[in-house]
Design a protein around this motif. Structure first.
Motif, short mmCIF file in Angstrom:
data_model
loop_
_atom_site.label_atom_id
_atom_site.label_comp_id
_atom_site.label_asym_id
_atom_site.label_seq_id
_atom_site.Cartn_x
_atom_site.Cartn_y
_atom_site.Cartn_z
N LEU A 137 44.05 40.81 45.57
CA LEU A 137 42.85 41.46 46.13
C LEU A 137 42.85 41.20 47.63
CD1 LEU A 137 40.22 43.00 45.28
CD2 LEU A 137 39.05 40.82 45.49
N TYR B 137 33.60 46.30 45.74
CA TYR B 137 34.38 45.15 46.22
C TYR B 137 33.60 43.85 46.03
CZ TYR B 137 37.38 42.35 49.24
OH TYR B 137 38.23 41.39 49.73
N ALA C 212 41.51 42.56 51.71
CA ALA C 212 40.21 42.78 52.35
C ALA C 212 39.59 44.07 51.84
CB ALA C 212 40.39 42.86 53.86
N ILE C 213 38.30 44.23 52.06
CA ILE C 213 37.58 45.41 51.57
C ILE C 213 38.17 46.69 52.18
CG2 ILE C 213 35.82 45.31 53.38
CD1 ILE C 213 33.80 46.18 51.15
N ALA C 214 38.13 47.77 51.41
CA ALA C 214 38.68 49.05 51.86
C ALA C 214 38.08 49.45 53.20
CB ALA C 214 38.39 50.12 50.80
N GLU D 3 35.29 36.99 40.60
CA GLU D 3 36.20 35.88 40.86
C GLU D 3 35.44 34.55 40.97
OE1 GLU D 3 38.82 36.63 44.11
OE2 GLU D 3 39.59 34.58 44.15
N ASN E 225 47.08 35.12 39.90
CA ASN E 225 45.90 35.96 40.07
C ASN E 225 46.28 37.37 40.50
OD1 ASN E 225 44.04 34.06 39.36
ND2 ASN E 225 43.51 33.48 41.45
N MET F 154 34.03 42.60 42.64
CA MET F 154 35.31 41.93 42.42
C MET F 154 35.22 40.47 42.84
SD MET F 154 36.89 44.46 41.27
CE MET F 154 38.49 43.77 41.04
N LYS F 155 34.55 40.25 43.98
CA LYS F 155 34.39 38.88 44.48
C LYS F 155 33.50 38.06 43.55
CE LYS F 155 36.80 38.63 48.29
NZ LYS F 155 37.96 37.74 48.31
N TRP G 61 38.78 48.50 45.06
CA TRP G 61 38.23 48.94 46.34
C TRP G 61 38.61 48.01 47.50
CZ3 TRP G 61 37.12 53.67 47.10
CH2 TRP G 61 36.39 54.07 48.21
N MET H 131 37.86 35.79 36.65
CA MET H 131 39.18 36.01 37.23
C MET H 131 40.24 36.15 36.13
SD MET H 131 40.23 36.52 40.23
CE MET H 131 41.85 37.13 40.62
#
Lengths: 246, 251
Positions: free
Chosen positions: A56, B87, A58-60, B94, A53, B90-91, B161, B101
């Motif tokens: 990714l 963000y 944690a959020i910025a 996924e 994968n 993105m989640k 992000w 994904m």
């Protein structure tokens, strides 16, 4: 009357020349090979995408600094150069010089040998230089990617990033006089010596191409020299001026 | 053949102008009557077919670009380039989008592959002397394409992000601020009255820090401007290969 070579006859002669390379129809000989390559690449990419994968985290969060904050891998080499040079050199001048240096290659290389074949024998100088630069790019990337930890300190891959490293030894600068002198000597000798040692090569290049080629080559070696001086003698700047330092 | 009525129909013939009998004429027509295949010459030197000469690096770079375009367009359906949603999207990609994904993985790994392939394509072209006359200009175009590839990958790096994206671009965009004459942290900035609101970094980020404006700028650069530049340059690059005498070979 003398027989003047007829261009028509000449081309005909060329066509029956046994030296002339054989040709095949692009369809299917070339297209089928391309098709195979495409399928193979797609299969590899699909398996890779199923197995691994994309990362990714944690959020910025501007208030929580990543340490170390690493650039994408292809720029990590430049980030590694930041240790040895100020940002305007490492982040701006070096990339620009690489790009323009690469673009200039066809106009600087006077050697017509080795078109369309892997030929090192007739192009020792240019191939060695290019391979050196190419290798340097990847060595710096590997160094920055795998051997740098928090605060961009040196860590072996098996070392724990939690263990704090000592701050680097006190750095020293060249004095102003020595700075100007060493830079001047480096470039004067670097530009003069090749012309004296290889006058035939100098003549082939001409003054303008000689200067541009050797300035680019010397700048590339200067990066290596500066990295060596920093690691071996803890030199921060070679040349300090009121406006900028190198 | 049972399906003869298809290939004999007027509809089929309106698309395919020749039949499929294996004749030299049809082999030539297959190339010349197809807009995609006609980037090839009708005939190719046998030596140019050797995989050990090109290693397919240039062609595979193009393939990666096409895969990036396809997966990228699909990703655009699920992604909003604002700090509030980027963000989260993105989640969602996924966890709720079917094959989301996988789609993102394809886009990410093909991007890395493209960077590697383009770099090694350059190495191959150098080692085979293929930048030498008359191919100088195509080498220059190639270097610009390499730069565009890196910029495409770099601008895409911010879009997830997350922390990796945010801090990588924060570090990277500091370089823009270090530009001599044009950056707020660069030498000689006073000559052009440069400050943190009019320097190169501000131009890149639309702000003096990485936030919403930067995300939008990188998104537009990544999805529109740089791909368009790439497409134009790829067209020039391929056209010039043919105009400069095809794939290089010993004289």
């Amino acid at each position: 009357m003398d027989i003047v070579a007829d261009p028509q006859v000449e081309t005909e002669e060329k066509e029956i020349d046994p030296q002339k390379e054989k040709e095949v129809f692009s369809f299917p000989d070339l297209v089928s090979r391309e098709f195979l390559a495409i399928i193979l690449a797609c299969v590899v990419l699909c398996i890779w995408s199923l197995a691994q994968n994309a990362p990714l985290k944690a959020i910025a969060d501007p208030n929580w600094t990543e340490n170390p904050a690493k650039a994408p891998w292809y720029f990590v080499g430049l980030q590694e150069v930041l240790v040895y040079f100020d940002p305007w050199i490492a982040g701006v001048m070096i990339p620009l010089l690489i790009i323009f240096g690469l673009m200039a290659i066809p106009f600087l290389d006077p050697n017509p040998a080795g078109v369309g074949e892997y030929n090192f024998r007739d192009r020792k100088f240019s191939v060695s230089l290019f391979m050196l630069g190419f290798t340097l790019w990847f060595v710096l990337i590997l160094f920055g990617q795998f051997l740098r930890g928090p605060n961009w300190q040196f860590y072996w891959p098996w070392e724990d990033w939690g263990v704090q490293k000592k701050a680097e030894q006190q750095l020293v600068n060249f004095s102003t006089l020595w700075g100007y002198l060493s830079v001047a000597v480096y470039f004067i000798v670097g530009l003069g010596l090749p012309a004296l040692l290889k006058p035939s090569f100098y003549k082939q290049l001409g003054l303008r191409r000689h200067l541009i080629s050797w300035i680019l080559i010397l700048l590339m070696f200067a990066v290596i020299v500066k990295i060596f001086l920093r690691i071996a003698f803890h030199v921060k700047y070679i040349l300090v001026t009121p406006y900028f330092s190198i | 053949m049972k399906a003869d009525w298809i290939t004999r129909s007027r509809l089929w013939k309106s698309v395919f102008r020749h039949n499929l009998d294996d004749t030299p004429r049809n082999r030539a027509l297959t190339i010349t009557s197809n807009i995609f295949l006609h980037i090839h010459p009708v005939k190719t030197k046998i030596k140019a077919l050797d995989v050990r000469f090109t290693f397919c690096l240039g062609g595979l770079s193009l393939l990666m670009f096409i895969i990036e375009a396809i997966t990228g367009i699909l990703l655009m359906f699920y992604y909003r380039p604002v700090p509030e949603y980027a963000y989260t999207d993105m989640k969602l990609l996924e966890h709720t989008v079917h094959y989301g994904m996988f789609l993102r993985n394809m886009h990410r790994w093909a991007a890395h592959a493209m960077v590697i392939l383009v770099m090694f394509h350059m190495l191959r072209v150098f080692l085979t002397g293929s930048y030498k006359p008359p191919r100088e200009f195509n080498w220059v175009v190639g270097v610009i394409l390499l730069t565009s590839t890196l910029l495409l990958s770099f601008t895409g790096y911010l879009l997830p992000w997350d922390q990796i994206a945010f801090w990588a671009i924060t570090v990277g965009s500091k370089m823009a601020a270090a530009t001599p004459f044009l950056g707020n942290d660069g030498p000689f900035k006073q000559l052009l009255h440069i400050n943190e609101y009019n320097d190169m970094q501000y131009l890149l980020l639309g702000d003096n820090r990485v936030w919403g404006n930067a995300l939008l700028r990188f998104y537009v650069l990544h999805c529109v401007l740089l791909p368009v530049i790439c497409i134009v340059l790829i067209a020039v690059h391929f056209w010039r290969i043919r105009k400069d005498g095809g794939i290089s070979r010993p004289l």
